[in-house]
Design a protein around this motif. Sequence first.
Motif, PDB file in Angstrom:
ATOM      1  N   ARG A  96      19.320  14.174  13.859  1.00 36.09           N
ATOM      2  CA  ARG A  96      17.963  13.790  13.459  1.00 36.09           C
ATOM      3  C   ARG A  96      17.219  14.992  12.860  1.00 36.09           C
ATOM      4  N   ASP A  97      17.342  16.164  13.495  1.00 40.42           N
ATOM      5  CA  ASP A  97      16.691  17.370  12.981  1.00 40.42           C
ATOM      6  C   ASP A  97      17.186  17.701  11.573  1.00 40.42           C
ATOM      7  N   GLU A  98      18.473  17.593  11.359  1.00 33.61           N
ATOM      8  CA  GLU A  98      19.065  17.893  10.048  1.00 33.61           C
ATOM      9  C   GLU A  98      18.587  16.893   8.993  1.00 33.61           C
ATOM     10  N   ARG A  99      18.536  15.632   9.363  1.00 34.32           N
ATOM     11  CA  ARG A  99      18.064  14.583   8.448  1.00 34.32           C
ATOM     12  C   ARG A  99      16.596  14.830   8.063  1.00 34.32           C
ATOM     13  N   ASN A 100      15.764  15.159   9.053  1.00 32.13           N
ATOM     14  CA  ASN A 100      14.353  15.432   8.775  1.00 32.13           C
ATOM     15  C   ASN A 100      14.185  16.659   7.887  1.00 32.13           C
ATOM     16  N   LYS A 101      14.986  17.685   8.131  1.00 29.23           N
ATOM     17  CA  LYS A 101      14.940  18.896   7.302  1.00 29.23           C
ATOM     18  C   LYS A 101      15.272  18.544   5.856  1.00 29.23           C
ATOM     19  N   ASP A 102      16.334  17.775   5.650  1.00 29.76           N
ATOM     20  CA  ASP A 102      16.738  17.389   4.296  1.00 29.76           C
ATOM     21  C   ASP A 102      15.659  16.549   3.604  1.00 29.76           C
ATOM     22  N   LEU A 103      15.028  15.647   4.343  1.00 30.28           N
ATOM     23  CA  LEU A 103      13.962  14.819   3.768  1.00 30.28           C
ATOM     24  C   LEU A 103      12.769  15.680   3.353  1.00 30.28           C
ATOM     25  N   LEU A 104      12.416  16.652   4.167  1.00 33.68           N
ATOM     26  CA  LEU A 104      11.301  17.536   3.829  1.00 33.68           C
ATOM     27  C   LEU A 104      11.612  18.358   2.573  1.00 33.68           C
ATOM     28  N   ILE A 105      12.797  18.946   2.548  1.00 32.21           N
ATOM     29  CA  ILE A 105      13.189  19.751   1.386  1.00 32.21           C
ATOM     30  C   ILE A 105      13.207  18.886   0.128  1.00 32.21           C
ATOM     31  N   GLY A 106      13.701  17.667   0.253  1.00 30.86           N
ATOM     32  CA  GLY A 106      13.730  16.747  -0.883  1.00 30.86           C
ATOM     33  C   GLY A 106      12.341  16.371  -1.381  1.00 30.86           C
ATOM     34  N   SER A 107      11.339  16.511  -0.511  1.00 31.55           N
ATOM     35  CA  SER A 107       9.954  16.222  -0.884  1.00 31.55           C
ATOM     36  C   SER A 107       9.179  17.488  -1.226  1.00 31.55           C
ATOM     37  N   PHE A 113      11.641  26.609  11.286  1.00 30.18           N
ATOM     38  CA  PHE A 113      12.009  26.313  12.660  1.00 30.18           C
ATOM     39  C   PHE A 113      11.822  27.560  13.510  1.00 30.18           C
ATOM     40  N   VAL A 114      11.059  27.413  14.567  1.00 34.44           N
ATOM     41  CA  VAL A 114      10.816  28.513  15.487  1.00 34.44           C
ATOM     42  C   VAL A 114      11.353  28.074  16.842  1.00 34.44           C
ATOM     43  N   TRP A 115      12.156  28.925  17.453  1.00 30.98           N
ATOM     44  CA  TRP A 115      12.810  28.580  18.712  1.00 30.98           C
ATOM     45  C   TRP A 115      12.020  29.090  19.916  1.00 30.98           C
ATOM     46  N   GLN A 116      12.102  28.333  20.983  1.00 29.55           N
ATOM     47  CA  GLN A 116      11.441  28.671  22.239  1.00 29.55           C
ATOM     48  C   GLN A 116      11.760  30.095  22.684  1.00 29.55           C
ATOM     49  N   CYS A 117      13.020  30.483  22.631  1.00 28.04           N
ATOM     50  CA  CYS A 117      13.413  31.831  23.074  1.00 28.04           C
ATOM     51  C   CYS A 117      12.844  32.897  22.143  1.00 28.04           C
ATOM     52  N   GLU A 118      12.737  32.576  20.859  1.00 28.99           N
ATOM     53  CA  GLU A 118      12.176  33.503  19.880  1.00 28.99           C
ATOM     54  C   GLU A 118      10.705  33.779  20.212  1.00 28.99           C
ATOM     55  N   ILE A 119       9.995  32.736  20.620  1.00 25.42           N
ATOM     56  CA  ILE A 119       8.585  32.876  20.989  1.00 25.42           C
ATOM     57  C   ILE A 119       8.464  33.699  22.269  1.00 25.42           C
ATOM     58  N   GLN A 120       9.331  33.445  23.227  1.00 31.31           N
ATOM     59  CA  GLN A 120       9.310  34.202  24.486  1.00 31.31           C
ATOM     60  C   GLN A 120       9.636  35.670  24.258  1.00 31.31           C
ATOM     61  N   ASP A 121      10.614  35.931  23.394  1.00 31.35           N
ATOM     62  CA  ASP A 121      11.104  37.303  23.200  1.00 31.35           C
ATOM     63  C   ASP A 121      10.315  38.100  22.171  1.00 31.35           C
ATOM     64  N   ASP A 122       9.773  37.428  21.151  1.00 27.73           N
ATOM     65  CA  ASP A 122       9.109  38.146  20.061  1.00 27.73           C
ATOM     66  C   ASP A 122       8.087  37.247  19.378  1.00 27.73           C
ATOM     67  N   LEU A 123       7.016  36.918  20.081  1.00 26.87           N
ATOM     68  CA  LEU A 123       5.975  36.065  19.522  1.00 26.87           C
ATOM     69  C   LEU A 123       5.406  36.637  18.222  1.00 26.87           C
ATOM     70  N   PRO A 124       5.064  37.939  18.168  1.00 24.24           N
ATOM     71  CA  PRO A 124       4.523  38.468  16.901  1.00 24.24           C
ATOM     72  C   PRO A 124       5.496  38.301  15.729  1.00 24.24           C
ATOM     73  N   GLY A 125       6.787  38.479  15.971  1.00 32.11           N
ATOM     74  CA  GLY A 125       7.780  38.317  14.908  1.00 32.11           C
ATOM     75  C   GLY A 125       7.872  36.878  14.435  1.00 32.11           C
TER      76      GLY A 125
END
Length: 142
Positions: A96-107, A113-125
């Motif tokens: 579903r995520d891949e399908r939504n990504k393709d639909l957005l790019i097509g439009s 995409f920001v991951w939970q662990c990325e926010i925990q480890d490096d919110l400023p980044g």
Amino acid sequence: MDSVDAITRSRIMRAVRQRDTGPELAIRRELHRQGLRYRLHSPSLPGRPDIVFVNARVAVFVHGCFWHRHLNCRLASTPKTRQEFWLSKFAANIERDERNKDLLIGSEWEPVFVWQCEIQDDLPGAVRRIVEVVRRRTAAVG
């Protein structure tokens, strides 16, 4: 699985938030602090992005590592019970995520995409990455 376990599991699953999660709120606070304004959970876009920058046509998804299966992530464990169910559910989420990504790019939208662990480890980044995309796209449009 006996009915008590099913009832308990059902109650736990209902408590899992789909919007306004801790990681999402952290990102939103920082983006607002950076002076960026956005819309939330646009129902007209594929996947109902968590944060939407309409003028820049940027759709931000704050993904939980467990539910969206962040590869090689410490938070993307697989439950030991009912593994067939969980693996099927995770595969459907990824598809579903891949399908939504393709639909957005097509439009002509740019998904971020920001991951939970990325926010925990490096919110400023994580915030910096979103800001760079929004500013680049805004400059291209304006």
